[in-house]
Motif scaffolding. Sequence first.
Motif, PDB file in Angstrom:
ATOM      1  N   LEU A 167       0.443  -1.460  -0.147  1.00  0.00           N
ATOM      2  CA  LEU A 167       0.592  -0.109   0.183  1.00  0.00           C
ATOM      3  C   LEU A 167       0.859   1.156  -0.334  1.00  0.00           C
ATOM      4  CD1 LEU A 167      -2.164   1.199   0.312  1.00  0.00           C
ATOM      5  CD2 LEU A 167      -2.541   1.116   2.418  1.00  0.00           C
ATOM      6  N   THR A 170       2.477   1.522  -3.315  1.00  0.00           N
ATOM      7  CA  THR A 170       1.320   1.756  -3.986  1.00  0.00           C
ATOM      8  C   THR A 170       1.328   4.176  -3.767  1.00  0.00           C
ATOM      9  OG1 THR A 170       0.148   0.742  -4.617  1.00  0.00           O
ATOM     10  CG2 THR A 170      -1.480   2.064  -4.597  1.00  0.00           C
ATOM     11  N   LYS A 198       0.497  13.961   3.633  1.00  0.00           N
ATOM     12  CA  LYS A 198      -0.563  13.162   4.744  1.00  0.00           C
ATOM     13  C   LYS A 198      -1.139  11.440   3.958  1.00  0.00           C
ATOM     14  CE  LYS A 198      -3.020  18.169   5.420  1.00  0.00           C
ATOM     15  NZ  LYS A 198      -4.022  18.740   4.460  1.00  0.00           N
ATOM     16  N   GLN A 199      -1.016  11.223   2.854  1.00  0.00           N
ATOM     17  CA  GLN A 199      -1.048   9.821   2.524  1.00  0.00           C
ATOM     18  C   GLN A 199      -0.568   9.741   3.465  1.00  0.00           C
ATOM     19  OE1 GLN A 199      -0.950   9.610  -1.989  1.00  0.00           O
ATOM     20  NE2 GLN A 199      -2.971  11.103  -2.264  1.00  0.00           N
ATOM     21  N   LEU A 202      -1.423   8.821   6.747  1.00  0.00           N
ATOM     22  CA  LEU A 202      -3.197   8.332   7.338  1.00  0.00           C
ATOM     23  C   LEU A 202      -3.186   7.276   7.127  1.00  0.00           C
ATOM     24  CD1 LEU A 202      -5.378   9.277   7.183  1.00  0.00           C
ATOM     25  CD2 LEU A 202      -5.797   8.308   4.481  1.00  0.00           C
ATOM     26  N   LEU A 205      -0.960   5.853   9.941  1.00  0.00           N
ATOM     27  CA  LEU A 205      -1.639   5.751  11.544  1.00  0.00           C
ATOM     28  C   LEU A 205      -2.691   5.135  11.405  1.00  0.00           C
ATOM     29  CD1 LEU A 205      -2.725   8.662  13.810  1.00  0.00           C
ATOM     30  CD2 LEU A 205      -4.220   9.035  11.597  1.00  0.00           C
ATOM     31  N   GLY A 206      -3.288   4.382  10.560  1.00  0.00           N
ATOM     32  CA  GLY A 206      -4.318   3.302  10.285  1.00  0.00           C
ATOM     33  C   GLY A 206      -3.707   1.945  10.444  1.00  0.00           C
ATOM     34  N   TRP A 210      -3.901  -0.784  13.672  1.00  0.00           N
ATOM     35  CA  TRP A 210      -3.815  -2.349  13.222  1.00  0.00           C
ATOM     36  C   TRP A 210      -3.610  -3.485  14.051  1.00  0.00           C
ATOM     37  CZ3 TRP A 210      -6.811  -3.275   8.399  1.00  0.00           C
ATOM     38  CH2 TRP A 210      -6.638  -4.416   8.090  1.00  0.00           C
TER      39      TRP A 210
ATOM     40  N   ASP B 160      -9.088  17.768   2.973  1.00  0.00           N
ATOM     41  CA  ASP B 160      -8.697  16.251   3.848  1.00  0.00           C
ATOM     42  C   ASP B 160      -9.524  15.286   3.164  1.00  0.00           C
ATOM     43  OD1 ASP B 160      -6.635  17.313   4.506  1.00  0.00           O
ATOM     44  OD2 ASP B 160      -7.002  17.179   6.775  1.00  0.00           O
ATOM     45  N   ILE B 163      -8.718  14.702  -0.373  1.00  0.00           N
ATOM     46  CA  ILE B 163      -7.016  13.882   0.088  1.00  0.00           C
ATOM     47  C   ILE B 163      -7.502  12.438  -0.117  1.00  0.00           C
ATOM     48  CG2 ILE B 163      -4.871  13.660   0.804  1.00  0.00           C
ATOM     49  CD1 ILE B 163      -4.617  16.020   1.193  1.00  0.00           C
ATOM     50  N   LEU B 164      -8.213  11.905   1.521  1.00  0.00           N
ATOM     51  CA  LEU B 164      -8.505  10.610   1.779  1.00  0.00           C
ATOM     52  C   LEU B 164      -9.519   9.846   0.183  1.00  0.00           C
ATOM     53  CD1 LEU B 164      -9.599   8.033   3.038  1.00  0.00           C
ATOM     54  CD2 LEU B 164     -11.500   9.661   3.503  1.00  0.00           C
ATOM     55  N   GLY B 166      -8.450  10.466  -2.982  1.00  0.00           N
ATOM     56  CA  GLY B 166      -7.523  10.408  -4.285  1.00  0.00           C
ATOM     57  C   GLY B 166      -7.135   9.237  -3.790  1.00  0.00           C
ATOM     58  N   LEU B 167      -6.660   9.131  -2.265  1.00  0.00           N
ATOM     59  CA  LEU B 167      -6.171   7.725  -2.064  1.00  0.00           C
ATOM     60  C   LEU B 167      -7.004   6.230  -1.918  1.00  0.00           C
ATOM     61  CD1 LEU B 167      -3.310   7.036  -0.582  1.00  0.00           C
ATOM     62  CD2 LEU B 167      -4.567   7.293   2.151  1.00  0.00           C
ATOM     63  N   THR B 170      -6.482   5.629  -5.764  1.00  0.00           N
ATOM     64  CA  THR B 170      -5.265   5.412  -5.666  1.00  0.00           C
ATOM     65  C   THR B 170      -5.118   3.531  -5.565  1.00  0.00           C
ATOM     66  OG1 THR B 170      -3.828   7.332  -4.930  1.00  0.00           O
ATOM     67  CG2 THR B 170      -3.157   5.167  -5.396  1.00  0.00           C
ATOM     68  N   ALA B 171      -5.660   3.634  -4.424  1.00  0.00           N
ATOM     69  CA  ALA B 171      -5.723   1.899  -3.635  1.00  0.00           C
ATOM     70  C   ALA B 171      -6.861   1.188  -4.939  1.00  0.00           C
ATOM     71  CB  ALA B 171      -6.058   2.203  -1.993  1.00  0.00           C
ATOM     72  N   ARG B 201     -10.295  -1.203   4.353  1.00  0.00           N
ATOM     73  CA  ARG B 201      -9.814  -0.958   6.260  1.00  0.00           C
ATOM     74  C   ARG B 201      -9.243  -0.285   6.124  1.00  0.00           C
ATOM     75  NH1 ARG B 201     -13.981  -3.350   8.055  1.00  0.00           N
ATOM     76  NH2 ARG B 201     -14.301  -5.374   6.735  1.00  0.00           N
ATOM     77  N   LEU B 202      -7.111  -0.747   6.334  1.00  0.00           N
ATOM     78  CA  LEU B 202      -6.654  -0.029   6.404  1.00  0.00           C
ATOM     79  C   LEU B 202      -6.530   1.887   6.345  1.00  0.00           C
ATOM     80  CD1 LEU B 202      -4.096  -0.553   7.911  1.00  0.00           C
ATOM     81  CD2 LEU B 202      -2.995  -0.701   5.811  1.00  0.00           C
ATOM     82  N   ILE B 203      -7.282   1.574   5.102  1.00  0.00           N
ATOM     83  CA  ILE B 203      -6.744   3.217   4.900  1.00  0.00           C
ATOM     84  C   ILE B 203      -8.018   4.006   5.922  1.00  0.00           C
ATOM     85  CG2 ILE B 203      -7.900   5.077   2.738  1.00  0.00           C
ATOM     86  CD1 ILE B 203      -6.143   2.863   1.601  1.00  0.00           C
ATOM     87  N   LEU B 205      -9.192   3.138   8.215  1.00  0.00           N
ATOM     88  CA  LEU B 205      -9.482   2.822  10.092  1.00  0.00           C
ATOM     89  C   LEU B 205      -8.317   3.847   9.839  1.00  0.00           C
ATOM     90  CD1 LEU B 205      -9.449   1.303  12.352  1.00  0.00           C
ATOM     91  CD2 LEU B 205      -7.427   0.158  11.563  1.00  0.00           C
ATOM     92  N   GLY B 206      -6.999   4.846   9.712  1.00  0.00           N
ATOM     93  CA  GLY B 206      -6.618   5.526   9.370  1.00  0.00           C
ATOM     94  C   GLY B 206      -7.084   6.542   9.739  1.00  0.00           C
ATOM     95  N   ALA B 207      -8.257   6.875   8.783  1.00  0.00           N
ATOM     96  CA  ALA B 207      -9.428   8.241   8.351  1.00  0.00           C
ATOM     97  C   ALA B 207     -10.374   8.322   8.858  1.00  0.00           C
ATOM     98  CB  ALA B 207     -10.088   7.933   7.283  1.00  0.00           C
ATOM     99  N   ILE B 209      -9.942   7.616  12.264  1.00  0.00           N
ATOM    100  CA  ILE B 209      -8.655   9.191  14.013  1.00  0.00           C
ATOM    101  C   ILE B 209      -8.108  10.378  13.255  1.00  0.00           C
ATOM    102  CG2 ILE B 209      -8.938   6.486  15.115  1.00  0.00           C
ATOM    103  CD1 ILE B 209      -5.965   6.417  14.681  1.00  0.00           C
ATOM    104  N   TRP B 210      -8.448  10.088  12.118  1.00  0.00           N
ATOM    105  CA  TRP B 210      -7.968  11.352  11.611  1.00  0.00           C
ATOM    106  C   TRP B 210      -7.928  12.855  11.849  1.00  0.00           C
ATOM    107  CZ3 TRP B 210      -3.371  12.141   8.139  1.00  0.00           C
ATOM    108  CH2 TRP B 210      -3.229  13.410   7.887  1.00  0.00           C
TER     109      TRP B 210
END
Lengths: 213, 213
Positions: A167, A170, A198-199, A202, A205-206, A210, B160, B163-164, B166-167, B170-171, B201-203, B205-207, B209-210
């Motif tokens: 990830l 990526t 930021k990406q 983020l 952070l996840g 985890w 933000d 950006i999320l 976008g991420l 991307t994924a 899920r990982l992304i 999850l980070g989001a 608590i962002w």
Amino acid sequence: MRSHRRRDEHAPRAEQKQATRQALLDAALRLVADKSFDSVSLREVTREVGIVPTAFYRHFESMDELGLVLVDETFRTARRLVRAAREGPLPAEQRIRRSAEALVHYVQAHRPYFQFLVRERFGGVAVIRSAIRHEIRLFESELATDLARAPELSAINTADLQILAGLLVTAMTAITEQVLELPPRGEGLDDVIVLAEKQLRLILLGASIWQSR
Amino acid sequence: MRSHRRRDEHAPRAEQKQATRQALLDAALRLVADKSFDSVSLREVTREVGIVPTAFYRHFESMDELGLVLVDETFRTARRLVRAAREGPLPAEQRIRRSAEALVHYVQAHRPYFQFLVRERFGGVAVIRSAIRHEIRLFESELATDLARAPELSAINTADLQILAGLLVTAMTAITEQVLELPPRGEGLDDVIVLAEKQLRLILLGASIWQSR
DNA sequence: CACCTCAGTGCACGAGTGTGCACCCAGTTG
DNA sequence: CAACTGGGTGCACACTCGTGCACTGAGGTG
């Protein structure tokens, strides 16, 4: 119309050959800036260098072979970035920021190589595609073992670390692509750095909360 | 050697023209499966369809124009997936899983289109590249406004969220690419689904608590 | 039924392609 | 200094390419 034209007269033979070879690689790199590799012709490359088409074969067996050497050069270049990033001390908080900066500036400084990489990663030449894929996979694995050493990520098992590494790569790839979309003398560079930071933040952070299984 | 050969004799004229036009698009899509678009020649496409090269111009002004229509068709196809995903009820927990499944299966079912998209996104033809980029940006924005409705993400400001989005795109793109790397009759599909689910899920999850600013 | 429209034909053109071949001559080597 | 090596030359070949042009004949129309 002189024969045996060369950039540097009176140079040792082996050295001169190497120079021409490199000139061919550079020319190809220049040409793929605005077309895909498999539509660049052998003749175009030699024309750019200033030698006759058939002289190409003194250096490469085919365009495919030249392409593979280009992949190799590109990753040799990329590896220098990674090594530098890895060796730097890790002030934890600043680290993500510094990595984002390093990536963006490095890509900008070596545009043609990364341009080639991004374009041919899914390009029309199978052998080049798989060579690039292979190198990227390698890179992901290296990153995964690096991440394994981070205490913040100790709750993640090996398989999930590999996924995390994937990830992150990526995301880094996407950032690379965004740098390349900017005009060559890029003003928007700083925005991309902020976005990159930021990406990455983020994702990490996840990852930090985890729990595998 | 007959002239005016056609798949369906005795068909209304307009209908027949449309059929040939579609055959050209299909042929092009088939040909870009193993080379890049800008190295597919007009003659190849017409040869594949079984008409004479000059007849091409009865349907498209140039290969570039055909390429743009292909981009359009591709995103029309992709939009159907997104709409379906959006309309489904949202059981929160199951939702990520379902999205991952839907994406992977959909890409697999429409391989040629997504193959084209992935390859030409950074391919050698500028107009096609920017058409694809434009559509993707549009898609990201739509996703961002969707995300704005989610209560779990209320701590994230609009910038933000973009950006999320976008991420996430991307994924999803990376997952698409992985599906395409699989052999056409894919056995590894389930693994990719698992991977896709974990990455999303990982992304998120980070989001969750962002905190913006 | 005569006329019109136009998707598809057939030919021809100049330009670009990869590669085989015999050659040439500067740099190296015994 | 004579012999050899091999990068680069020049020519020729058989392709493929995009496109201009005059054409044909089936489908549509008054």
